[in-house]
Design an enzyme around this catalytic site. Sequence first.
Site, PDB file in Angstrom:
ATOM      1  N   ASP A 446      19.098  23.303  -1.365  1.00 15.05           N
ATOM      2  CA  ASP A 446      17.734  23.259  -0.839  1.00 15.05           C
ATOM      3  C   ASP A 446      17.204  24.671  -0.594  1.00 15.05           C
ATOM      4  OD1 ASP A 446      15.430  22.138   0.217  1.00 15.05           O
ATOM      5  OD2 ASP A 446      16.499  20.764   1.546  1.00 15.05           O
ATOM      6  N   ASP A 509       9.857  14.949  -1.301  1.00 14.07           N
ATOM      7  CA  ASP A 509      10.244  14.308  -0.039  1.00 14.07           C
ATOM      8  C   ASP A 509       9.389  13.075   0.201  1.00 14.07           C
ATOM      9  OD1 ASP A 509      12.273  15.986   0.616  1.00 14.07           O
ATOM     10  OD2 ASP A 509      11.139  17.196   2.046  1.00 14.07           O
TER      11      ASP A 509
END
Length: 688
Positions: A446, A509
């Site tokens: 990430d 997301d």
Amino acid sequence: MGILINKSENIFSLQSKNTSYVFGVDSEGLLRNLYWGSKIQDIEDFDMPILTEVSTNDPVYEITREEYPVYGSLRYKEHCLKVTFSDKSRELVYKYSGYDINDDELIIKLKDSYYDFNINLHYKVYEQYDLIERYVSIKNNSNDIIEIEKIHSGQFHIPYEGLNFSNVHGHWGAEQQRFIQKVNYGKIVIENRRGISTHNHNPYFILDKDATETTGEVFFGALKLSGNFSGIIEQTQYGETLVQMGINSHDFLMELKPKEEFVTPAIIAGYSNSGFEIMTHNLHNFAKDNILRKGLRPVLYNSWEATEFKVSCDEQIKLAEKAKEIGAELFVVDDGWFGERHGIDNGLGDWYVNRDKFPDGLDPLIKKVKDMDMMFGIWVEPEMVNPLSQLYKEHPEWIYHFETRESDTSRGQYVLNVTKKEVKEFIYNMLDNLLSTYDIDYIKWDANRPMSQTDIEKDIWYKHIEAIYDIVRELKIKHPNVLFEACASGGGRIDYGILGIFDDFWTSDNTDAYDRLFIQDSYSYIYPIKAMRAWVTDCPNFLSKRVIPMKFRYHSAMMGTLGVGCNILKFNEDEIKLSQELIKEYKEIRHIIQEGDFYRIENTSKNNYSIYQYNKDGESLLFVFLPQSLIGHRGTNIKLRGLENNSKYIIRINGEELIKSGDYLMNRGLEIKLSGDYASDIIKINKI
Ligand code: GLA
């Protein structure tokens, strides 16, 4: 062979299955584009038109379709390359000095007429994919430093005005939203200035002449770069449209030391004379065959939305057991397992297992996962550090910062200067150690904030991403079976640069199954389905607050590589049963989804259907979604794509079987009617 050369005229043609890209050197030594479009077999048909000035205010340099315009002389147009020599001269004057051929790569050699400076233009032909790849290498053969102020990877010329330009826009939770705009006079610029890719625009261009999925001319190119890119599209005063892409020159300056060479990221480009579908197939096939790791992607379970930072060994084991029960093949522990990571403001940089959460380390969890014959994955964010972490206390000098300024935090974290040797080594060693100590199959990498305050050297924006590529390349040599997922606050790292190095994209997301249909549709134009991770998550969705039936949520996520991110410990019996059924179905059809040809099918109904088709070796799938049935409540007629006219197909629909021929299905089409809201179906069609 994909490269034709007319030696007496100095004309070169890159020939793929259906396209030609032709350029040549004129009597002034200028490298000029002559053609890009449907295939023209005979290179002898091309000659080099004489260029004459329209007026003194329209000099030859402005009019000519240069393959690689440099800064200098009577050129006021966008240049691809600008350097400053040690005597402060900023003008480049190139002369053609010959060509080389290495397999399917043509190298055009240019040399500055005064300075010892070489520019090589590289062209690769991927004949069967109808694609070419362009990049540039420059070499400083002098004994002085040369400063590069701008270096783009190539310029393309399209002989039309009034084209449509399409790309995506977006932000966190709303990535990959396709837009189309008319190109007019002036320039369109898309770019990233954030270092860590972007949720906004994506490094590719699509220029079409009123194309549809199956008709019309389309010119396209995708840049292999995850950092700061720029793309410039300009309709010129002289009846054409030009486009160039490359490293963003915003806050950029790179020194080329004596004898040093620099190679730009490449652009993969192509042309279709029959719409977007062919563009998509050529890029997808190229990626599947040449870029992506072979093999089908596992069904994943990820604990993030279920537990967020509150991870514990016992609960993760329970989740893993449930994940196994519904059919997951890969169990991924997300954020929160390390350091003092209880929220966003601590832990990053301290990559040791938190003993309060995992008293006996990760081993009991990994053992449990492996005993159940699942793969194990883990989340990391290696480029970042929290101010409260131990690592920051020990190495405050490791972050990007300006000495005289307060350092920026975003999501409570700083960005590490990975271009420093010791930082790069720290990250490599940390990951190597993690992968060597534990039996880990999957890394979710990430990067949750953009870069800023990037120190004194202006090439850091570019060198940062190069360092990340290097680390993962190295790790893959030592740990070749580990899959890497590229995530940056959701879908902030989706591009062909990262795709060559990582294996999967975390697409967004935003896991709302309805929003995802739009994200996935836009994504599919350029990027392969196999790399598109999609999860089923709980309702109401954390972002949209929408409640969508589970079957629709699964069907939406089954369009890519399926994952589940629900709190499965709260599933009732019906939810477990439905999950088991749909995951089982996904495993039966995923070879068609992940490795087949993907089609965006036109909806002919006034009702809001979204329709997609996948084909592989005589097996087809139709995904049909009806998010909301509108007044009139009509069905839709679906004309299938890519079947064989004279073959018979068996169609399994609503528990019944139909037999139809390919030409019937492609021309007359199937009548499909879904009812109610959030209705969806997967229809299977097999060649007999
Ligand atoms: C980012 C990712 C999420 C999750 C969190 C963890 O937002 O996109 O999937 O991993 O970080 O902090």
